[in-house]
Design an enzyme around this catalytic site. Structure first.
Site, short mmCIF file in Angstrom:
data_model
loop_
_atom_site.label_atom_id
_atom_site.label_comp_id
_atom_site.label_asym_id
_atom_site.label_seq_id
_atom_site.Cartn_x
_atom_site.Cartn_y
_atom_site.Cartn_z
N ALA A 1 41.62 39.65 41.56
CA ALA A 1 41.51 40.78 42.49
C ALA A 1 42.84 41.50 42.56
O ALA A 1 43.91 40.88 42.48
CB ALA A 1 41.10 40.30 43.88
N GLU A 2 42.77 42.84 42.74
CA GLU A 2 43.98 43.66 42.72
C GLU A 2 44.94 43.36 43.86
O GLU A 2 46.11 43.71 43.80
CB GLU A 2 43.62 45.15 42.77
CG GLU A 2 42.83 45.66 41.60
CD GLU A 2 41.36 45.81 41.94
OE1 GLU A 2 40.83 46.91 41.79
OE2 GLU A 2 40.75 44.79 42.37
N ASN A 3 44.45 42.75 44.94
CA ASN A 3 45.35 42.45 46.06
C ASN A 3 46.14 41.17 45.83
O ASN A 3 46.95 40.78 46.67
CB ASN A 3 44.58 42.36 47.37
CG ASN A 3 43.48 41.31 47.36
OD1 ASN A 3 42.84 41.10 46.34
ND2 ASN A 3 43.25 40.67 48.49
#
Length: 212
Positions: free
Chosen positions: A49-51
């Site tokens: 995930a990008e976070n």
């Protein structure tokens, strides 16, 4: 047209079949976020995930959510024992260097050439395209999951997208409530028809000629 929970789950289950054990996979919001629920027998798949998470697991059961653990869309997730955490810059570095084997994204439109338009809704305020541009351009395989038609019954698969593009010629496969289509150099090939639909239904509701 709206999509019921059962149909969303069916699309996510079919998309999960495309994931091979050992892949690093990034999932968009909506239907793609359901995919980890159908990865039984593939323990080495790493959901990114990008976070800043690598190793997302299935959706937590109601009441078992961890308020400090979420995906890039802010929805609660679980993680496996192998999970790791890092900042968003490192997450995007992984994407931009081509370390993501597959991304599964939602979309508003896809063209017959595999162009992707998935970040702006006419008349609606949206924060922007997020990580979709990097993912569409750099992931080794791009799968789109979506309704076959929009809320007005119009095809979302077109000769040319009419909405702003996220990326050109990036989509490899489209999985909808009606069908599974593969983007090939010569156009779209119909691989599967989702019950209860027929080949004729798919042709009627697709805005581009299909190879059957």
């Amino acid at each position: 047209m709206g999509m019921g929970a059962e149909v969303r789950e069916k699309i996510a289950r079919r998309a999960a079949q495309e994931i091979e054990n050992g892949m690093i996979v990034n999932l968009g919001i909506g239907i793609p976020s359901l995919v980890p629920n159908y990865l039984t027998g593939k323990p080495q798949v790493m959901i990114q995930a990008e976070n800043g998470i690598l190793g997302i697991g299935p959706t937590p059961a109601p009441g078992e959510e961890d308020g400090t653990l979420c995906n890039a869309a802010g929805y609660p997730v679980t993680t496996g024992n192998w999970a790791s955490y890092f900042d968003s810059a490192a997450a995007f570095g992984m994407i931009r260097r081509g370390c993501v084997d597959m991304t599964i994204l939602g979309s508003l439109q896809v063209s017959g050439k595999g162009d992707l338009a998935n970040w702006i809704v006419p008349g609606k305020r949206v924060p922007g395209m997020g990580g979709a541009m990097e993912l569409a351009a750099k992931a080794k395989k791009v799968i789109v999951v979506m309704n076959h038609v929009n809320k007005n019954g119009e095809p979302k698969i077109l000769e040319e997208c009419t909405l702003p593009l996220t990326s050109k010629k990036c989509v490899n496969m489209i999985i909808t409530d009606m069908a599974v289509l593969e983007v090939q150099p010569g156009g779209l090939k119909l691989l599967e028809v989702m019950p209860p639909f027929t080949v004729e239904d798919v042709i009627k509701h697709t805005g581009v000629k299909l190879e059957i």
